[in-house]
Design a protein around this motif. Structure first.
Motif, PDB file in Angstrom:
ATOM      1  N   ALA A  20      -1.670   8.426  10.629  1.00 34.73           N
ATOM      2  CA  ALA A  20      -2.924   8.718   9.936  1.00 34.73           C
ATOM      3  C   ALA A  20      -2.636   9.470   8.643  1.00 34.73           C
ATOM      4  O   ALA A  20      -3.302   9.269   7.622  1.00 34.73           O
ATOM      5  CB  ALA A  20      -3.857   9.528  10.839  1.00 34.73           C
ATOM      6  N   GLY A  24      -2.363   6.530   6.262  1.00 30.91           N
ATOM      7  CA  GLY A  24      -3.749   6.740   5.854  1.00 30.91           C
ATOM      8  C   GLY A  24      -3.834   7.551   4.573  1.00 30.91           C
ATOM      9  O   GLY A  24      -4.140   7.019   3.502  1.00 30.91           O
ATOM     10  N   SER A  25      -3.514   8.847   4.662  1.00 29.74           N
ATOM     11  CA  SER A  25      -3.705   9.729   3.510  1.00 29.74           C
ATOM     12  C   SER A  25      -2.702   9.485   2.397  1.00 29.74           C
ATOM     13  O   SER A  25      -3.033   9.546   1.219  1.00 29.74           O
ATOM     14  CB  SER A  25      -3.611  11.196   3.953  1.00 29.74           C
ATOM     15  OG  SER A  25      -4.522  11.456   5.004  1.00 29.74           O
ATOM     16  N   GLU A  27      -0.997   6.674   1.960  1.00 30.43           N
ATOM     17  CA  GLU A  27      -1.061   5.250   1.597  1.00 30.43           C
ATOM     18  C   GLU A  27       0.301   4.578   1.531  1.00 30.43           C
ATOM     19  O   GLU A  27       0.569   3.735   0.681  1.00 30.43           O
ATOM     20  CB  GLU A  27      -1.834   5.060   0.273  1.00 30.43           C
ATOM     21  CG  GLU A  27      -3.265   5.578   0.375  1.00 30.43           C
ATOM     22  CD  GLU A  27      -4.069   5.407  -0.919  1.00 30.43           C
ATOM     23  OE1 GLU A  27      -3.549   4.809  -1.875  1.00 30.43           O
ATOM     24  OE2 GLU A  27      -5.209   5.885  -0.931  1.00 30.43           O
TER      25      GLU A  27
END
Ligand code: CO
Length: 136
Positions: A20, A24-25, A27
């Motif tokens: 995540a 996620g953060s 990328e």
């Protein structure tokens, strides 16, 4: 002798939670996910330019990464340098007086050949050398 930094290894308790952050953060693109029994880990590789971040979740408390985490918790675990010829490199490093954890390469993630050097010989930095399969 060392071509480039191939990856940094990060010990994590929960791969999906770590993804995540990194996928996620941050990328970063997921490149590979694999359970590597010879190292006692589930590993994920994420792309950073030509290099990678390797997330490592120990398969049990008696594995190398499991023992590391019992002592240090989550965090930076090792740095890995890419080499063209791991057998020749290991020979040269041993001849230079550096202690090896692995005197012979073993199979790492993505069929690469890897070996770890002893952190007592490398200023406390657990150091891996890796000969990528197919020389990426
Ligand atoms: Co590694």
């Amino acid at each position: 002798m060392f071509g480039r930094i191939d990856h940094i290894g990060v010990a994590v308790e929960d791969i999906d939670a770590a993804m995540a952050l990194y996928e996620g953060s941050f990328e970063m693109a997921l490149a590979h996910r694999e359970t590597v029994d010879s190292q006692g880990v589930e590993a994920v590789l994420l792309d950073v330019g030509e290099g990678h971040v390797e997330l490592l979740r120990p398969l049990g408390p008696d594995t190398p990464v499991g023992k590391f985490m019992a002592k240090n918790g989550e965090g930076l675990h090792h740095v890995a340098y890419a080499v063209d010829d791991i057998d020749a490199t290991l020979e040269r490093i041993a001849a230079a007086g550096v202690k090896l954890i692995d005197t012979k390469p073993r199979i790492g993630i993505r069929e690469s050949r890897v070996a770890f050097l002893h952190p007592r010989s490398t200023g406390g930095v657990l150091t891996e050398i890796v000969e990528p399969a197919g020389g990426h």
